[in-house]
Design an enzyme around this catalytic site. Structure first.
Site, PDB file in Angstrom:
ATOM      1  N   ASP A  14       4.462  -6.858 -17.067  1.00 44.71           N
ATOM      2  CA  ASP A  14       3.736  -5.214 -17.208  1.00 44.71           C
ATOM      3  C   ASP A  14       5.499  -4.195 -16.983  1.00 44.71           C
ATOM      4  O   ASP A  14       5.369  -3.253 -17.143  1.00 44.71           O
ATOM      5  CB  ASP A  14       2.838  -5.573 -16.334  1.00 44.71           C
ATOM      6  CG  ASP A  14       2.214  -4.083 -16.654  1.00 44.71           C
ATOM      7  OD1 ASP A  14       1.897  -4.485 -17.917  1.00 44.71           O
ATOM      8  OD2 ASP A  14       1.644  -3.665 -15.952  1.00 44.71           O
ATOM      9  N   ASP A 179      12.706   2.885  -4.608  1.00 45.78           N
ATOM     10  CA  ASP A 179      11.755   3.018  -4.098  1.00 45.78           C
ATOM     11  C   ASP A 179      11.852   4.214  -5.564  1.00 45.78           C
ATOM     12  O   ASP A 179      12.486   5.336  -5.608  1.00 45.78           O
ATOM     13  CB  ASP A 179      12.188   3.634  -3.032  1.00 45.78           C
ATOM     14  CG  ASP A 179      10.855   4.327  -2.038  1.00 45.78           C
ATOM     15  OD1 ASP A 179      10.501   5.451  -3.348  1.00 45.78           O
ATOM     16  OD2 ASP A 179      10.978   4.328  -0.936  1.00 45.78           O
ATOM     17  N   HIS A 180      10.925   3.973  -6.584  1.00 43.24           N
ATOM     18  CA  HIS A 180      10.610   5.323  -8.080  1.00 43.24           C
ATOM     19  C   HIS A 180      10.837   6.154  -6.963  1.00 43.24           C
ATOM     20  O   HIS A 180      11.301   7.236  -8.205  1.00 43.24           O
ATOM     21  CB  HIS A 180      10.276   4.543  -8.923  1.00 43.24           C
ATOM     22  CG  HIS A 180       9.200   4.968  -8.508  1.00 43.24           C
ATOM     23  ND1 HIS A 180       7.603   3.918  -7.691  1.00 43.24           N
ATOM     24  CD2 HIS A 180       8.174   5.469  -9.099  1.00 43.24           C
ATOM     25  CE1 HIS A 180       6.863   4.394  -6.989  1.00 43.24           C
ATOM     26  NE2 HIS A 180       6.564   5.992  -8.883  1.00 43.24           N
ATOM     27  N   HIS A 241       7.473   5.015  -0.128  1.00 46.82           N
ATOM     28  CA  HIS A 241       7.356   5.865  -0.511  1.00 46.82           C
ATOM     29  C   HIS A 241       7.366   7.297   0.290  1.00 46.82           C
ATOM     30  O   HIS A 241       8.428   8.479   0.560  1.00 46.82           O
ATOM     31  CB  HIS A 241       6.192   6.130  -1.372  1.00 46.82           C
ATOM     32  CG  HIS A 241       6.156   5.029  -2.490  1.00 46.82           C
ATOM     33  ND1 HIS A 241       7.748   4.575  -3.809  1.00 46.82           N
ATOM     34  CD2 HIS A 241       4.975   4.611  -3.200  1.00 46.82           C
ATOM     35  CE1 HIS A 241       7.831   3.762  -3.663  1.00 46.82           C
ATOM     36  NE2 HIS A 241       6.135   3.786  -4.140  1.00 46.82           N
ATOM     37  N   LYS A 346      -4.955  12.890  -8.581  1.00 46.93           N
ATOM     38  CA  LYS A 346      -3.975  12.280  -8.550  1.00 46.93           C
ATOM     39  C   LYS A 346      -3.357  14.079  -7.886  1.00 46.93           C
ATOM     40  O   LYS A 346      -2.624  14.390  -9.095  1.00 46.93           O
ATOM     41  CB  LYS A 346      -3.494  11.933  -9.621  1.00 46.93           C
ATOM     42  CG  LYS A 346      -1.809  11.538 -10.368  1.00 46.93           C
ATOM     43  CD  LYS A 346      -1.193  10.678  -9.256  1.00 46.93           C
ATOM     44  CE  LYS A 346      -0.295   9.691 -10.151  1.00 46.93           C
ATOM     45  NZ  LYS A 346       0.771   9.309  -8.794  1.00 46.93           N
TER      46      LYS A 346
HETATM   47  C1  BG6 Z   1       3.603   2.441  -6.549  1.00 49.65           C
HETATM   48  C2  BG6 Z   1       2.187   1.840  -5.646  1.00 49.65           C
HETATM   49  O1  BG6 Z   1       4.896   1.657  -5.826  1.00 49.65           O
HETATM   50  O2  BG6 Z   1       3.421   3.622  -6.734  1.00 49.65           O
HETATM   51  C3  BG6 Z   1       1.063   1.855  -7.048  1.00 49.65           C
HETATM   52  O3  BG6 Z   1       3.038   0.240  -5.962  1.00 49.65           O
HETATM   53  C4  BG6 Z   1       1.280   3.733  -7.012  1.00 49.65           C
HETATM   54  O4  BG6 Z   1      -0.008   1.491  -5.991  1.00 49.65           O
HETATM   55  C5  BG6 Z   1       2.955   4.550  -7.229  1.00 49.65           C
HETATM   56  O5  BG6 Z   1       0.234   3.221  -8.005  1.00 49.65           O
HETATM   57  C6  BG6 Z   1       2.027   5.416  -7.422  1.00 49.65           C
HETATM   58  O6  BG6 Z   1       3.047   5.729  -8.007  1.00 49.65           O
HETATM   59  P1  BG6 Z   1       3.419   7.446  -8.618  1.00 49.65           P
HETATM   60  O7  BG6 Z   1       4.774   7.300  -9.056  1.00 49.65           O
HETATM   61  O8  BG6 Z   1       2.236   7.251  -9.719  1.00 49.65           O
HETATM   62  O9  BG6 Z   1       3.269   8.185  -7.473  1.00 49.65           O
END
Ligand code: BG6
Length: 477
Positions: A14, A179-180, A241, A346
Site C-alpha cells: 500500500d 519520519d514523514h 512524529h 483533521k
Molecule cells: C502515520 C501513522 O505515521 O501518520 C498513522 O502511522 C497516521 O496512524 C499518519 O494516520 C498521520 O499522518 P498525516 O501526515 O496524515 O498527519
C-alpha cells in the site's frame, strides 16, 4: 546526481502504491531523478515485469498529484522498472537478486550505488538488513543506503536491539530513517520562520505562556488492527512524529542546514526534557481510547468494536502530555502535546500563547496540515467573533517555493545523500528513553484509560491537564 539502483522491498504494498511511486514519478517529471535510474521491485507474488509496470501505472493514475499524466511520459518512467520475486527469509532469493541488480547495472553501465528501501513491516527490518549484508548485495564500489520507515522498535530495548543489528550491515551514515513529518514543508521551515517572525529578544520579552502541539485525526484504526493494537497512539505518533515536531519547533535552523548542525540541536532539546517517573506519569499524561460516536460521515463504532480489535483491548488511541524543558530558553513554558484518532477534525497545528496582562493574549499559530501557514491572531477575536465571522489572522510568513510533498522531498534527499530531515539514531534512542516510563505505566495500569466519544476532541481529562495550569486547548470548537 549519481546513477542509482532503487531496490524496493514491499513493491506491491500500500505504501509503495500510495506514496513511493507517485513521489518517484513526480521527481521524474521534475527531472530530479538520476539520468541512469533503475528500480527493482520485490514481492512475494510471482509477477511479470509488464504486470508490475502496469500496476505501478495504475497507482500513478490513482494517486499521483502530477498534472502530467501523459501515457508517453508514464511509459518512459516505467522503463526503469523491473520486478523480482523474493521471500525475505530465503537466502537464495538474495543471491538471485544480486545477479539481477548486477545485470541491470551492467546493462545501464552504472556504478553500483544501491538504495534499499524497506517498505515492509518493521518485523522484517533485521532479517532483510542481515541478508543484504550476507548475500553481498551490500558490497558496492559506490554507495549503499538503507531506508526504513518508523516505528523503529517497540520500546527502548527493542529499538536498541534493532539498531545494533542494522549496524552490523549498515553504518549509521547509511541508514535513512523516515519520519514523514520531517518531510513536511512547514516542519522543515518552522523553527526558522518562528525565529524570523519574532526576534529572540522579542520572544523573551513577550514571554511565551505555553506551547500546544496537536495532531488530531478523524480516521479510526482502519484496516491496521494487527499493527495498531500493539502500537497505540504513543508508538504510532507520539514517540516519533510528535517529539520530532517539538524538536523541530524549538531549534533555530539556518537557511539550509546540514545534518551535522541539526542533530546536536535536536539532541539538546530532547535531553533537556524533564524525565518522568512511571509513578508520576498519571500527573502528566492522559491516555484515551475512542468509543462510539458521531463524525461528519455519520455514526461510527468504538475502537473495541472495530474489526480485528479484541473487545477488551486497553490500547490507547489518544494521548495528551504535559512536558517541561530545562533548556534556558524554553524553561518555565509548559509544552502540551496531544494526538488522537477519531477526533472532530483533521489538523496538525502548533499554538504559541503569549503571556500578556488583561484579556488580550496573542497567539502565534503554525498550521502544518492540511493547510500550511504561520499567523498571528488576537485571542480576543477568537472568543468574541460571532458566528460566520472569522477572526483576523495576520499571515507572518510564507513558505519557500518549490518545497513539495513529504515523500518527494525525503526520497530526493535520500538519493542525494542528505540526511538532514531523517531521524538520527541518537534522537530515536533519546525519544524512547523519555517515553519508556509511560510505556511501563501503561503496562502496569498505573493510569486510567479514558473513553472519549468519536467526533469529540478527546477525553475531558485532557482539558483538565491544561486547566490545572490555567490554560485551555485553543480552537476546540
Ligand atoms: C502515520 C501513522 O505515521 O501518520 C498513522 O502511522 C497516521 O496512524 C499518519 O494516520 C498521520 O499522518 P498525516 O501526515 O496524515 O498527519
Amino acid at each position: 546526481m549519481k546513477p542509482a539502483t532503487f531496490v524496493l522491498f514491499g513493491a506491491t504494498g500500500d505504501l509503495a502504491k500510495r506514496k513511493i511511486y507517485p513521489a518517484l514519478y513526480q521527481l521524474f517529471v521534475d527531472q530530479k531523478l538520476p539520468s541512469s535510474f533503475s528500480l527493482i521491485g520485490l514481492g512475494r507474488r510471482e509477477l511479470s515485469h509488464e504486470t508490475f509496470q502496469s500496476n505501478v501505472e495504475q497507482s500513478l493514475l490513482n494517486f499521483s498529484r502530477s498534472e502530467v499524466k501523459d501515457a508517453a511520459v508514464i511509459k518512459k518512467f516505467l522503463r526503469a522498472f523491473r520486478y523480482q520475486v523474493l521471500d525475505v527469509e530465503r537466502k537464495e532469493d538474495y543471491t538471485k537478486l544480486l545477479r539481477v541488480v548486477e545485470e541491470r547495472e551492467e546493462e545501464l553501465n552504472i556504478t553500483p550505488n544501491r538504495m534499499f528501501y524497506l517498505s515492509v513491516g518493521p518485523e522484517f527490518f533485521e532479517t532483510i538488513a542481515t541478508n543484504i549484508h550476507e548475500s553481498g548485495l551490500g558490497s558496492v564500489d559506490g554507495w549503499k543506503r538503507l531506508v526504513i520507515e518508523k516505528p523503529f522498535g517497540h520500546d527502548l530495548e527493542s529499538a536498541r536491539h534493532l539498531n545494533q543489528k542494522l549496524n552490523q550491515a549498515f553504518d549509521e551514515t547509511e541508514i535513512y530513517r523516515i519520519d514523514h513529518y520531517l518531510g513536511k514543508p512547514m516542519v522543515q521551515q518552522m523553527g526558522q520562520l518562528l525565529h524570523s517572525a519574532l526576534s529572540e529578544q522579542e520572544l523573551r520579552s513577550r514571554s511565551m505562556a505555553s506551547i500546544q502541539i496537536s495532531a488530531n485525526e478523524t480516521l479510526g484504526v482502519e484496516e491496521r488492527a494487527g499493527y495498531y493494537d500493539h502500537a497505540g497512539a504513543i508508538r504510532d505518533m507520539f514517540q516519533n512524529h510528535m517529539l520530532q515536531l517539538l524538536m523541530m519547533l524549538t531549534i533555530e535552523l539556518p537557511n539550509r542546514s546540514s545534518v551535522e548542525e541539526v542533530g546536536p540541536l535536536k539532541r539538546k532539546i530532547i535531553k533537556s526534557l524533564q524525565p518522568l517517573h512511571k509513578m508520576d506519569v498519571k500527573h502528566h499524561i492522559v491516555r484515551g481510547q475512542y468509543g462510539a460516536g458521531e463524525i461528519k460521515e455519520g455514526q461510527v463504532v468504538g475502537y473495541t468494536n472495530e474489526p480485528g480489535i479484541a473487545s477488551d483491548s486497553q490500547n490507547d488511541t489518544f494521548i495528551a502530555a504535559r512536558l517541561q524543558s530545562n533548556d534556558p530558553f524554553w524553561k518555565d513554558i509548559p509544552l502540551y502535546i496531544r494526538t488522537g484518532k477519531r477526533l472532530k477534525e483533521k489538523v496538525t497545528r502548533i499554538v504559541i500563547e503569549f503571556k500578556l496582562e488583561g484579556p488580550l493574549k496573542d497567539l502565534l499559530i503554525i498550521e502544518i496540515g492540511p493547510n500550511e501557514g504561520i499567523f498571528f491572531q488576537k485571542s480576543q477575536s477568537v472568543q468574541e467573533h460571532s458566528e460566520g465571522e472569522l477572526p483576523i489572522r495576520n499571515q507572518v510568513s510564507f513558505l519557500k517555493e518549490g518545497v513539495t510533498d513529504a515523500y518527494e522531498s525525503l526520497i530526493y534527499d535520500a538519493l542525494m545523500g542528505d540526511k538532514t530531515y531523517f531521524a538520527h539514531w541518537d534522537e530515536v534512542e533519546l525519544s524512547w528513553e523519555w517515553v519508556q516510563p509511560i510505556l511501563e505505566a501503561y503496562q502496569e495500569n498505573l493510569l486510567p484509560l479514558h473513553i472519549y466519544p468519536a467526533g469529540s476532541f478527546g477525553p475531558l481529562e485532557a482539558d483538565e491537564l491544561l486547566a490545572r495550569d490555567g490554560f485551555h486547548w485553543w480552537f476546540d470548537n
